[in-house]
Write a protein that holds these residues in place. Structure first.
Motif, PDB file in Angstrom:
ATOM      1  N   LYS A   5       0.853  -1.187   0.000  1.00 61.90           N
ATOM      2  CA  LYS A   5       0.000   0.000   0.000  1.00 61.90           C
ATOM      3  C   LYS A   5       0.892   1.241   0.000  1.00 61.90           C
ATOM      4  N   PRO A   6       0.341   2.405  -0.399  1.00 64.37           N
ATOM      5  CA  PRO A   6       1.131   3.641  -0.318  1.00 64.37           C
ATOM      6  C   PRO A   6       1.537   3.927   1.131  1.00 64.37           C
ATOM      7  N   CYS A   7       2.563   4.718   1.297  1.00 61.97           N
ATOM      8  CA  CYS A   7       3.046   5.075   2.628  1.00 61.97           C
ATOM      9  C   CYS A   7       1.942   5.799   3.403  1.00 61.97           C
ATOM     10  N   PRO A   8       1.682   5.387   4.645  1.00 62.23           N
ATOM     11  CA  PRO A   8       0.642   6.047   5.424  1.00 62.23           C
ATOM     12  C   PRO A   8       1.047   7.436   5.904  1.00 62.23           C
ATOM     13  N   PHE A   9       2.306   7.799   5.756  1.00 61.09           N
ATOM     14  CA  PHE A   9       2.781   9.092   6.234  1.00 61.09           C
ATOM     15  C   PHE A   9       2.939  10.119   5.122  1.00 61.09           C
ATOM     16  N   CYS A  10       3.516   9.710   3.996  1.00 58.45           N
ATOM     17  CA  CYS A  10       3.727  10.681   2.915  1.00 58.45           C
ATOM     18  C   CYS A  10       2.822  10.433   1.709  1.00 58.45           C
ATOM     19  N   GLY A  11       2.185   9.256   1.659  1.00 66.00           N
ATOM     20  CA  GLY A  11       1.270   8.948   0.571  1.00 66.00           C
ATOM     21  C   GLY A  11       1.931   8.418  -0.694  1.00 66.00           C
ATOM     22  N   GLN A  12       3.243   8.357  -0.729  1.00 66.35           N
ATOM     23  CA  GLN A  12       3.951   7.872  -1.910  1.00 66.35           C
ATOM     24  C   GLN A  12       3.823   6.353  -2.022  1.00 66.35           C
ATOM     25  N   SER A  13       3.898   5.880  -3.237  1.00 68.73           N
ATOM     26  CA  SER A  13       3.825   4.434  -3.463  1.00 68.73           C
ATOM     27  C   SER A  13       5.207   3.858  -3.735  1.00 68.73           C
ATOM     28  N   SER A  14       6.228   4.517  -3.215  1.00 63.32           N
ATOM     29  CA  SER A  14       7.599   4.085  -3.480  1.00 63.32           C
ATOM     30  C   SER A  14       8.149   3.148  -2.403  1.00 63.32           C
ATOM     31  N   ALA A  15       7.299   2.650  -1.515  1.00 61.71           N
ATOM     32  CA  ALA A  15       7.774   1.743  -0.476  1.00 61.71           C
ATOM     33  C   ALA A  15       8.276   0.450  -1.104  1.00 61.71           C
ATOM     34  N   GLY A  16       9.221  -0.159  -0.448  1.00 61.49           N
ATOM     35  CA  GLY A  16       9.776  -1.411  -0.941  1.00 61.49           C
ATOM     36  C   GLY A  16      10.176  -2.312   0.201  1.00 61.49           C
ATOM     37  N   ILE A  17      10.450  -3.548  -0.129  1.00 59.24           N
ATOM     38  CA  ILE A  17      10.889  -4.534   0.848  1.00 59.24           C
ATOM     39  C   ILE A  17      12.405  -4.641   0.743  1.00 59.24           C
ATOM     40  N   THR A  18      13.084  -4.512   1.867  1.00 60.93           N
ATOM     41  CA  THR A  18      14.536  -4.621   1.875  1.00 60.93           C
ATOM     42  C   THR A  18      14.962  -5.726   2.828  1.00 60.93           C
ATOM     43  N   TRP A  24      13.277  -9.483   6.650  1.00 64.74           N
ATOM     44  CA  TRP A  24      12.854  -8.455   5.695  1.00 64.74           C
ATOM     45  C   TRP A  24      12.144  -7.321   6.420  1.00 64.74           C
ATOM     46  N   LYS A  25      12.129  -6.136   5.778  1.00 61.26           N
ATOM     47  CA  LYS A  25      11.507  -4.957   6.357  1.00 61.26           C
ATOM     48  C   LYS A  25      10.982  -4.086   5.217  1.00 61.26           C
ATOM     49  N   ALA A  26       9.783  -3.524   5.392  1.00 62.26           N
ATOM     50  CA  ALA A  26       9.231  -2.600   4.400  1.00 62.26           C
ATOM     51  C   ALA A  26       9.625  -1.182   4.802  1.00 62.26           C
ATOM     52  N   THR A  27      10.112  -0.411   3.826  1.00 63.53           N
ATOM     53  CA  THR A  27      10.524   0.960   4.090  1.00 63.53           C
ATOM     54  C   THR A  27      10.082   1.876   2.960  1.00 63.53           C
ATOM     55  N   CYS A  28      10.016   3.176   3.281  1.00 64.59           N
ATOM     56  CA  CYS A  28       9.675   4.200   2.288  1.00 64.59           C
ATOM     57  C   CYS A  28      10.819   5.209   2.238  1.00 64.59           C
ATOM     58  N   GLY A  29      10.946   5.908   1.133  1.00 65.85           N
ATOM     59  CA  GLY A  29      11.987   6.912   0.976  1.00 65.85           C
ATOM     60  C   GLY A  29      11.875   8.063   1.958  1.00 65.85           C
ATOM     61  N   CYS A  30      10.693   8.275   2.538  1.00 63.98           N
ATOM     62  CA  CYS A  30      10.507   9.368   3.499  1.00 63.98           C
ATOM     63  C   CYS A  30      11.065   9.010   4.872  1.00 63.98           C
ATOM     64  N   GLY A  31      11.460   7.751   5.055  1.00 64.76           N
ATOM     65  CA  GLY A  31      12.022   7.318   6.331  1.00 64.76           C
ATOM     66  C   GLY A  31      11.098   6.421   7.132  1.00 64.76           C
ATOM     67  N   ALA A  32       9.849   6.304   6.721  1.00 64.62           N
ATOM     68  CA  ALA A  32       8.908   5.432   7.428  1.00 64.62           C
ATOM     69  C   ALA A  32       9.294   3.976   7.191  1.00 64.62           C
ATOM     70  N   SER A  33       9.047   3.147   8.199  1.00 64.70           N
ATOM     71  CA  SER A  33       9.309   1.721   8.037  1.00 64.70           C
ATOM     72  C   SER A  33       8.382   0.924   8.942  1.00 64.70           C
ATOM     73  N   ALA A  34       8.162  -0.305   8.564  1.00 60.46           N
ATOM     74  CA  ALA A  34       7.381  -1.230   9.385  1.00 60.46           C
ATOM     75  C   ALA A  34       8.364  -2.047  10.213  1.00 60.46           C
ATOM     76  N   LYS A  35       7.823  -2.863  11.091  1.00 59.33           N
ATOM     77  CA  LYS A  35       8.700  -3.692  11.913  1.00 59.33           C
ATOM     78  C   LYS A  35       9.454  -4.685  11.044  1.00 59.33           C
ATOM     79  N   SER A  36      10.616  -5.079  11.489  1.00 52.63           N
ATOM     80  CA  SER A  36      11.380  -6.113  10.803  1.00 52.63           C
ATOM     81  C   SER A  36      10.745  -7.464  11.088  1.00 52.63           C
ATOM     82  N   CYS A  37      10.709  -8.320  10.088  1.00 49.23           N
ATOM     83  CA  CYS A  37      10.151  -9.661  10.233  1.00 49.23           C
ATOM     84  C   CYS A  37      11.265 -10.656   9.949  1.00 49.23           C
TER      85      CYS A  37
END
Length: 70
Positions: A5-18, A24-37
């Motif tokens: 889904k788009p980033c809940p903070f900046c709205g961009q759809s540039s999030a990726g899994i790293t 693995w962890k999902a992150t966005c270019g704005c600095g937002a990230s989900a928990k590491s799994c």
């Protein structure tokens, strides 16, 4: 794979899994990230699938713009 889904903070759809150490962890270019799994037992969903699910989880009934305007 499920789409992120788009980033809940900046709205961009540039999030990726790293890849992070042992998972693995999902992150966005704005600095937002989900928990590491991290990797688990073989009967669990993959850590990559769980990272996507963590990113795509949203609080019910919360509008970010309303919260930020407060």
């Amino acid at each position: 794979m499920v789409e992120l889904k788009p980033c809940p903070f900046c709205g961009q759809s540039s999030a990726g899994i790293t890849y992070v150490r042992d998972g693995w962890k999902a992150t966005c270019g704005c600095g937002a990230s989900a928990k590491s799994c991290f990797h688990g037992p073989l009967d669990m969903p993959s850590s990559e699938e769980r990272a996507v699910a963590a990113w795509n989880t949203r609080a019910d009934g919360v509008d970010l713009q309303t919260v930020l305007a407060y």
